[in-house]
Design an enzyme around this catalytic site. Structure first.
Site, mmCIF file in Angstrom:
data_model
loop_
_atom_site.group_PDB
_atom_site.id
_atom_site.type_symbol
_atom_site.label_atom_id
_atom_site.label_comp_id
_atom_site.label_asym_id
_atom_site.label_seq_id
_atom_site.Cartn_x
_atom_site.Cartn_y
_atom_site.Cartn_z
ATOM 1 N N GLU A 95 7.530 4.076 -3.333
ATOM 2 C CA GLU A 95 7.227 2.991 -2.404
ATOM 3 C C GLU A 95 6.271 1.963 -2.985
ATOM 4 O OE1 GLU A 95 6.138 5.839 0.508
ATOM 5 O OE2 GLU A 95 4.018 5.448 0.217
ATOM 6 N N CYS A 108 1.160 -3.568 -4.135
ATOM 7 C CA CYS A 108 0.707 -2.241 -4.551
ATOM 8 C C CYS A 108 1.949 -1.484 -5.017
ATOM 9 C CB CYS A 108 0.040 -1.547 -3.359
ATOM 10 S SG CYS A 108 -0.446 0.139 -3.721
ATOM 11 N N CYS A 115 3.317 12.888 -7.452
ATOM 12 C CA CYS A 115 2.153 12.954 -8.341
ATOM 13 C C CYS A 115 1.766 14.414 -8.519
ATOM 14 C CB CYS A 115 0.984 12.173 -7.739
ATOM 15 S SG CYS A 115 -0.501 12.237 -8.776
ATOM 16 N N CYS A 119 -4.407 15.497 -5.021
ATOM 17 C CA CYS A 119 -5.638 15.174 -4.286
ATOM 18 C C CYS A 119 -5.418 15.519 -2.809
ATOM 19 C CB CYS A 119 -5.995 13.704 -4.450
ATOM 20 S SG CYS A 119 -6.258 13.261 -6.176
ATOM 21 N N CYS A 122 -4.241 12.902 0.026
ATOM 22 C CA CYS A 122 -3.216 11.930 -0.366
ATOM 23 C C CYS A 122 -1.814 12.425 -0.027
ATOM 24 C CB CYS A 122 -3.351 11.695 -1.868
ATOM 25 S SG CYS A 122 -2.010 10.739 -2.558
ATOM 26 N N CYS A 340 -0.602 5.573 0.470
ATOM 27 C CA CYS A 340 0.404 5.827 -0.563
ATOM 28 C C CYS A 340 1.081 7.170 -0.324
ATOM 29 C CB CYS A 340 -0.194 5.734 -1.964
ATOM 30 S SG CYS A 340 -1.151 7.150 -2.456
HETATM 31 FE FE1 SF4 Z 1 -2.012 11.396 -7.339
HETATM 32 FE FE2 SF4 Z 1 -2.570 10.752 -4.808
HETATM 33 FE FE3 SF4 Z 1 -4.461 11.794 -6.386
HETATM 34 FE FE4 SF4 Z 1 -3.554 9.265 -6.797
HETATM 35 S S1 SF4 Z 1 -4.683 10.014 -5.008
HETATM 36 S S2 SF4 Z 1 -3.924 10.870 -8.344
HETATM 37 S S3 SF4 Z 1 -1.375 9.522 -6.240
HETATM 38 S S4 SF4 Z 1 -2.566 12.834 -5.706
#
Ligand code: SF4
Length: 350
Positions: A95, A108, A115, A119, A122, A340
């Site tokens: 996206e 963005c 990923c 995190c 996220c 995101c």
């Molecule tokens: Fe990956 Fe989300 Fe951490 Fe960014 S915030 S590194 S996209 S898990």
């Protein structure tokens, strides 16, 4: 060089396309026309190359692939931001978001499908990891968001931030190639000063950016300024603690002269106290910074909550009294799941 059906036409340089034309007894100047269609006019199919004959277009299609991404879903927020879900040639999705603010628009964009860094706050991290994006898939997001900006706002993109899905520095080569195409005068021709690459912090890659003398801005997604706290929300911090990040960012600043942007998402009762602000101020003494405070936009599956606005204001004022450059960034597109990974996560569940 002969044509190779497995090769994406946009991975060829102009001299390579010229050699291909000459080897196939075609006129050399056609190569320049093709290259202009690919990069200046940003066409997305051989058929759009209308100053080439049908035979030449077919000839190219017989020899090269031309994979492009397409807009699958468009979601508009009441605050004006628009989130696009992009469908990749292999049917995976990523996206991008167009964020209009006053007379500017920011895109963005994503650098990976999902990923691997997980995190805790996220949506992309919750989604897991599929693969890296190619540089053309990254550039295509910019082209499609720029077209949307022109259509909706009547202006081209003002800024690009690599802050969508993925950790850009894990996909270093393709991200650098995409920046080269976005900034090259023979392609999209945007100023690198308008680009920000955001990382959660991989010290050796931050140093590599310095050695490569990058011209764009770098943002660190910090979100907690002690190892004790950051370990709880950014698993990568256990591998690369803050001391290592400080050393790498000092190196980056010394080599490039650039100020570092610090992104700090405020989570209710986790990192929003004045003691946390003090820790952040101490961390930021290591190099010149600009701090962006962002109020958390809750995502499904996350235990974190949006901070109290009064605490956000107190946090901001504390840093300002320490003479720091600090802004509060509003979370945009809350009604369209614009954090995101949220839209892609939803699509995965359908
Ligand atoms: Fe990956 Fe989300 Fe951490 Fe960014 S915030 S590194 S996209 S898990």
């Amino acid at each position: 060089m002969s044509g190779n059906l497995n090769r994406d036409i946009r991975t060829l340089t102009l001299p390579e396309i010229e050699s291909f034309f000459l080897e196939n007894k075609e006129k050399k100047f056609r190569a320049k026309q093709v290259y202009e269609w690919l990069w200046k006019k940003q066409c997305l199919s051989f058929q759009e190359m209308t100053n080439l004959s049908q035979e030449t277009r077919k000839f190219l299609a017989d020899h090269f692939r031309f994979p492009v991404i397409r807009t699958d879903t468009e979601k508009r927020s009441a605050d004006g931001s628009v989130k696009l879900l992009f469908r990749l040639p292999d049917d995976l999705v990523v996206e991008g978001v167009l964020i209009p603010v006053e007379d500017r628009t920011t895109a963005c964009i994503s650098s990976q499908v999902g990923c691997p860094l997980g995190c805790l706050f996220c949506a992309t991290g919750i989604l897991g990891y599929e693969r890296h994006l190619t540089f053309t898939e990254i550039v295509d997001q910019v082209i499609l968001l720029n077209n949307l900006s022109l259509r909706d706002q009547g202006i081209p993109l003002s800024n690009i931030v690599y802050m969508g899905m993925g950790e850009p520095l894990l996909n270093y080569d393709e991200v650098m190639k995409s920046v080269e195409r976005i900034t090259s005068p023979d392609a999209l021709g945007m100023s690198p000063q308008r680009i920000t690459v955001s990382t959660v912090g991989i010290p050796r890659m931050i140093k590599r950016m310095a050695d490569d003398d990058v011209k764009f801005h770098v943002a660190l997604s910090l979100h907690a300024a002690t190892n004790l706290k950051r370990n709880q929300i950014v698993p990568l911090n256990k591998k690369y603690p803050l001391e290592d990040l400080v050393e790498a960012l000092q190196y980056f600043h010394e080599k490039t002269g650039k100020r570092i942007t610090i992104e700090y998402i405020l989570f209710r009762n986790f990192n929003d106290s004045l003691a946390d602000a003090k820790d952040l101020a101490v961390f930021c003494r290591n190099f010149p910074v600009k701090i962006n405070l962002i109020e958390y936009n809750p995502v499904k599956g996350s235990a974190f909550e949006k901070p109290d606005p009064q605490k956000t204001a107190a946090f901001h004022d504390f840093l300002e009294r320490k003479n720091m450059v600090v802004n509060i960034r509003k979370s945009r597109g809350k009604d369209i799941e614009a954090a995101c990974g949220q839209l892609a996560a939803k699509k995965e569940r359908l």
